[in-house]
Design an enzyme around this catalytic site. Sequence first.
Site, PDB file in Angstrom:
ATOM      1  N   ASP A  37     122.493  86.171 -23.873  1.00 22.08           N
ATOM      2  CA  ASP A  37     121.159  86.888 -24.435  1.00 22.08           C
ATOM      3  C   ASP A  37     120.847  86.819 -25.164  1.00 22.08           C
ATOM      4  O   ASP A  37     120.816  87.467 -25.247  1.00 22.08           O
ATOM      5  CB  ASP A  37     120.448  86.384 -22.479  1.00 22.08           C
ATOM      6  CG  ASP A  37     119.244  86.913 -22.431  1.00 22.08           C
ATOM      7  OD1 ASP A  37     118.519  86.182 -23.626  1.00 22.08           O
ATOM      8  OD2 ASP A  37     117.873  86.303 -21.058  1.00 22.08           O
ATOM      9  N   TYR A 126     107.412  75.550 -33.295  1.00 19.12           N
ATOM     10  CA  TYR A 126     108.371  75.874 -33.191  1.00 19.12           C
ATOM     11  C   TYR A 126     109.982  75.405 -35.010  1.00 19.12           C
ATOM     12  O   TYR A 126     110.056  76.354 -35.327  1.00 19.12           O
ATOM     13  CB  TYR A 126     108.949  74.075 -32.715  1.00 19.12           C
ATOM     14  CG  TYR A 126     110.360  73.534 -32.772  1.00 19.12           C
ATOM     15  CD1 TYR A 126     111.411  74.985 -32.206  1.00 19.12           C
ATOM     16  CD2 TYR A 126     110.869  72.725 -33.289  1.00 19.12           C
ATOM     17  CE1 TYR A 126     112.941  74.199 -32.057  1.00 19.12           C
ATOM     18  CE2 TYR A 126     111.912  72.372 -33.441  1.00 19.12           C
ATOM     19  CZ  TYR A 126     113.205  72.709 -32.815  1.00 19.12           C
ATOM     20  OH  TYR A 126     113.943  72.396 -32.985  1.00 19.12           O
TER      21      TYR A 126
HETATM   22  N1  LIG Z   1     116.553  68.111 -29.399  1.00 21.44           N
HETATM   23  C1  LIG Z   1     116.509  67.880 -30.910  1.00 21.44           C
HETATM   24  O1  LIG Z   1     115.887  66.622 -31.101  1.00 21.44           O
HETATM   25  C2  LIG Z   1     117.208  68.728 -32.047  1.00 21.44           C
HETATM   26  C3  LIG Z   1     116.549  68.209 -33.290  1.00 21.44           C
HETATM   27  C4  LIG Z   1     117.012  69.281 -34.227  1.00 21.44           C
HETATM   28  C5  LIG Z   1     117.241  70.139 -34.389  1.00 21.44           C
HETATM   29  N2  LIG Z   1     117.341  70.702 -32.867  1.00 21.44           N
HETATM   30  C6  LIG Z   1     118.473  72.430 -32.510  1.00 21.44           C
HETATM   31  O2  LIG Z   1     119.709  71.491 -32.204  1.00 21.44           O
HETATM   32  C7  LIG Z   1     119.819  73.012 -31.948  1.00 21.44           C
HETATM   33  C8  LIG Z   1     120.838  72.225 -29.865  1.00 21.44           C
HETATM   34  O3  LIG Z   1     119.326  71.563 -29.565  1.00 21.44           O
HETATM   35  P1  LIG Z   1     119.418  71.305 -27.996  1.00 21.44           P
HETATM   36  O4  LIG Z   1     118.897  70.186 -27.898  1.00 21.44           O
HETATM   37  O5  LIG Z   1     120.939  71.122 -27.392  1.00 21.44           O
HETATM   38  O6  LIG Z   1     119.348  72.355 -26.607  1.00 21.44           O
HETATM   39  P2  LIG Z   1     118.690  72.333 -25.074  1.00 21.44           P
HETATM   40  O7  LIG Z   1     119.500  71.462 -25.113  1.00 21.44           O
HETATM   41  O8  LIG Z   1     117.355  72.344 -25.381  1.00 21.44           O
HETATM   42  O9  LIG Z   1     119.164  73.287 -24.948  1.00 21.44           O
HETATM   43  C9  LIG Z   1     118.799  74.720 -25.515  1.00 21.44           C
HETATM   44  C10 LIG Z   1     119.473  75.334 -24.722  1.00 21.44           C
HETATM   45  O10 LIG Z   1     119.265  77.287 -25.101  1.00 21.44           O
HETATM   46  C11 LIG Z   1     119.508  77.899 -24.108  1.00 21.44           C
HETATM   47  N3  LIG Z   1     118.839  79.152 -24.488  1.00 21.44           N
HETATM   48  C12 LIG Z   1     117.102  79.085 -24.956  1.00 21.44           C
HETATM   49  N4  LIG Z   1     116.511  80.458 -24.914  1.00 21.44           N
HETATM   50  C13 LIG Z   1     117.948  81.626 -24.903  1.00 21.44           C
HETATM   51  C14 LIG Z   1     118.101  82.997 -25.180  1.00 21.44           C
HETATM   52  N5  LIG Z   1     116.673  83.101 -24.666  1.00 21.44           N
HETATM   53  N6  LIG Z   1     119.381  82.895 -24.861  1.00 21.44           N
HETATM   54  C15 LIG Z   1     120.993  81.960 -24.928  1.00 21.44           C
HETATM   55  N7  LIG Z   1     120.245  81.058 -25.073  1.00 21.44           N
HETATM   56  C16 LIG Z   1     119.409  80.329 -24.679  1.00 21.44           C
HETATM   57  C17 LIG Z   1     118.887  77.523 -23.169  1.00 21.44           C
HETATM   58  O11 LIG Z   1     119.751  77.790 -22.065  1.00 21.44           O
HETATM   59  P3  LIG Z   1     118.923  77.730 -20.446  1.00 21.44           P
HETATM   60  O12 LIG Z   1     119.686  76.704 -20.799  1.00 21.44           O
HETATM   61  O13 LIG Z   1     118.962  78.861 -20.158  1.00 21.44           O
HETATM   62  O14 LIG Z   1     117.310  77.432 -20.607  1.00 21.44           O
HETATM   63  C18 LIG Z   1     119.157  75.698 -23.866  1.00 21.44           C
HETATM   64  O15 LIG Z   1     120.661  75.785 -22.861  1.00 21.44           O
HETATM   65  C19 LIG Z   1     118.470  73.369 -31.544  1.00 21.44           C
HETATM   66  O16 LIG Z   1     119.089  74.615 -32.888  1.00 21.44           O
HETATM   67  C20 LIG Z   1     117.370  73.157 -31.760  1.00 21.44           C
HETATM   68  O17 LIG Z   1     116.400  73.306 -32.366  1.00 21.44           O
HETATM   69  C21 LIG Z   1     117.360  69.912 -31.741  1.00 21.44           C
END
Ligand SMILES: NC(=O)c1ccc[n+]([C@@H]2O[C@H](COP(=O)([O-])OP(=O)(O)OC[C@H]3O[C@@H](n4cnc5c(N)ncnc54)[C@H](OP(=O)(O)O)[C@@H]3O)[C@@H](O)[C@H]2O)c1
Length: 297
Positions: A37, A126
């Site tokens: 975490d 964000y």
């Molecule tokens: N989604 C987009 O369109 C997008 C675009 C550009 C960049 N990104 C970046 O790409 C990366 C991956 O994004 P994604 O879309 O795969 O994200 P996602 O599906 O929203 O998943 C984020 C994960 O982070 C975990 N998390 C949140 N708080 C946490 C904490 N305190 N400790 C440990 N884990 C934690 C969540 O865990 P829980 O399952 O426990 O909630 C979730 O599994 C991120 O860095 C994001 O900023 C995303």
Amino acid sequence: MKILVAGAQGQLARALLGQAQARGGMKVVALGRPQLDLLDKASIPRVIAAVQPDLVVNAAAYTAVDRAESDAEAAFAVNRDGAGALAAAAAASNCPILHVSTDYVFDGTKAEAYVETDGANPVGVYARSKLEGEAAVAAANPRHLILRTAWLYAPYGQNFLRTMLRLAHERPQLRVIADQHGNPTYALHLADAILAIAARLGDDNGEAVWGTYHAAGGGETTWAGFAAAIVAAGARRGVPQAPVIPITTADYPLPAKRPANSRLDCSKLARTFGVRLPPWQQGVQECIEQLESVPAA
Ligand SMILES: NC(=O)c1ccc[n+]([C@@H]2O[C@H](COP(=O)([O-])OP(=O)(O)OC[C@H]3O[C@@H](n4cnc5c(N)ncnc54)[C@H](OP(=O)(O)O)[C@@H]3O)[C@@H](O)[C@H]2O)c1
């Protein structure tokens, strides 16, 4: 090579685990809350000591772009402080970190695609928390790779592609923003790219490569163009062919401002690592083929 992925249920974490298993050769351990975490600073060195990774990948983040506007403390706690703590713990174990960041660090006023040396100027909470996270990671661990990606989607999780498929069943037409330009990125393609980069680092020729890179799907489009491609590709899976009606950002007010142009020039990644993500349209096709089920009406 053993990779510890922070985040287990997220789109990218799941994609990394799945692609590593499908390809073999790379051991990926993906751990999320509560074991790892980013808000529980004691959990981080404990997990790194237990796993003994060769590379840490931070795929965990606070990703609720609109909610962050009224929940800044939580966004910064994870995206800046948590990312920094993970990078520091990796450094203390002599381990490099690959940290994932976002196209939203840019304000969108540039006419062309953004390169890594362009000045960042985030327009939302964000995005600010992610930019400060980049700085925290870089300060804490000199052996860092920061990969900025964009418009991420997968066959699972919460994303634009799955939302459009659902809405195509629910609505006669889809009104979608057509004045924001970017690079849809298929999470499995990004996962493949990260695994290829990790393999290069494992080759032991990585010392000069640390720094920031753009890593997004090839080509570019708008959200409306992305939606039209999703609906069309869904035809074979029985998705109703709802027409996409282009609208403007002003027609669809949201709490967080978004850049009108967040297109990323990814040529540095190609030059340095020989890695280029496939065209975004290919990602849409592959993602729809991978869906276990498409949302029913
Ligand atoms: N989604 C987009 O369109 C997008 C675009 C550009 C960049 N990104 C970046 O790409 C990366 C991956 O994004 P994604 O879309 O795969 O994200 P996602 O599906 O929203 O998943 C984020 C994960 O982070 C975990 N998390 C949140 N708080 C946490 C904490 N305190 N400790 C440990 N884990 C934690 C969540 O865990 P829980 O399952 O426990 O909630 C979730 O599994 C991120 O860095 C994001 O900023 C995303």
